[in-house]
Design a protein around this motif. Structure first.
Motif: not given
Length: 162
Positions: A14-40
């Motif tokens: 993702m665009d780093p600006r969008v990724e930074a916004q996503v990180k502020t919205i999601l909980t730590e666990g949700q963000y980790k899962r988001h990263q896992q799904i993006m890898l997949q």
């Protein structure tokens, strides 16, 4: 779009600006899962990206073998060079690729790429990618609520009785 250490955008693609916004919205666990799904969703090619290859401990030789395999496995290979197929015959003219081949082809390609890794590297990939996420199949004609094939929209009054 900027290019980050994980490919276009950043580690998640993702665009780093969008990724930074996503990180502020999601909980730590949700963000980790988001990263896992993006890898997949970006597999198998994401394994050859420098950031992912470093996390997996992939050697330059392994990385080149995987890249060679992915290039050789492209639809249209041999019809004018890597990825230069003839329109209508599975080449670039039809937008084919791992994404265009469907989930079965993607899974087959990923299994072949993982077979090129050591047991420790496969274990690390499983840790990075997390539990398999099954993307819902695209259903042409389904437009959601209120669409021609979807349920009617809720009543204006919120559905309450008067």
């Amino acid at each position: 779009m900027q290019r980050g250490p994980g490919g276009p955008g950043g580690p998640g693609g993702m665009d780093p600006r969008v990724e930074a916004q996503v990180k502020t919205i999601l909980t730590e666990g949700q963000y980790k899962r988001h990263q896992q799904i993006m890898l997949q969703m970006r597999a198998p090619h994401v394994i050859t990206e420098p950031d992912t290859a470093k996390k997996l401990g992939i050697s330059d030789e392994q990385r080149m073998q995987i890249l060679d395999f992915l290039v050789e496995s492209r639809p249209g290979r041999g019809l004018g060079g890597p990825g230069q197929g003839v329109p209508g015959q599975g080449g670039r003219g039809q937008g084919q690729g791992v994404r265009g081949q469907g989930p079965d082809h993607r899974a087959e390609m990923m299994a072949k790429v993982l077979a090129k890794l050591s047991a420790g590297q496969r274990s690390k990939w499983a840790e990075l990618a997390g539990k398999e996420f099954k993307m819902p199949a695209f259903q042409p004609g389904r437009r959601g609520q209120g669409g021609p094939d979807g349920p009617p929209p809720p009543p204006e009054d919120g559905g309450g009785n008067r």
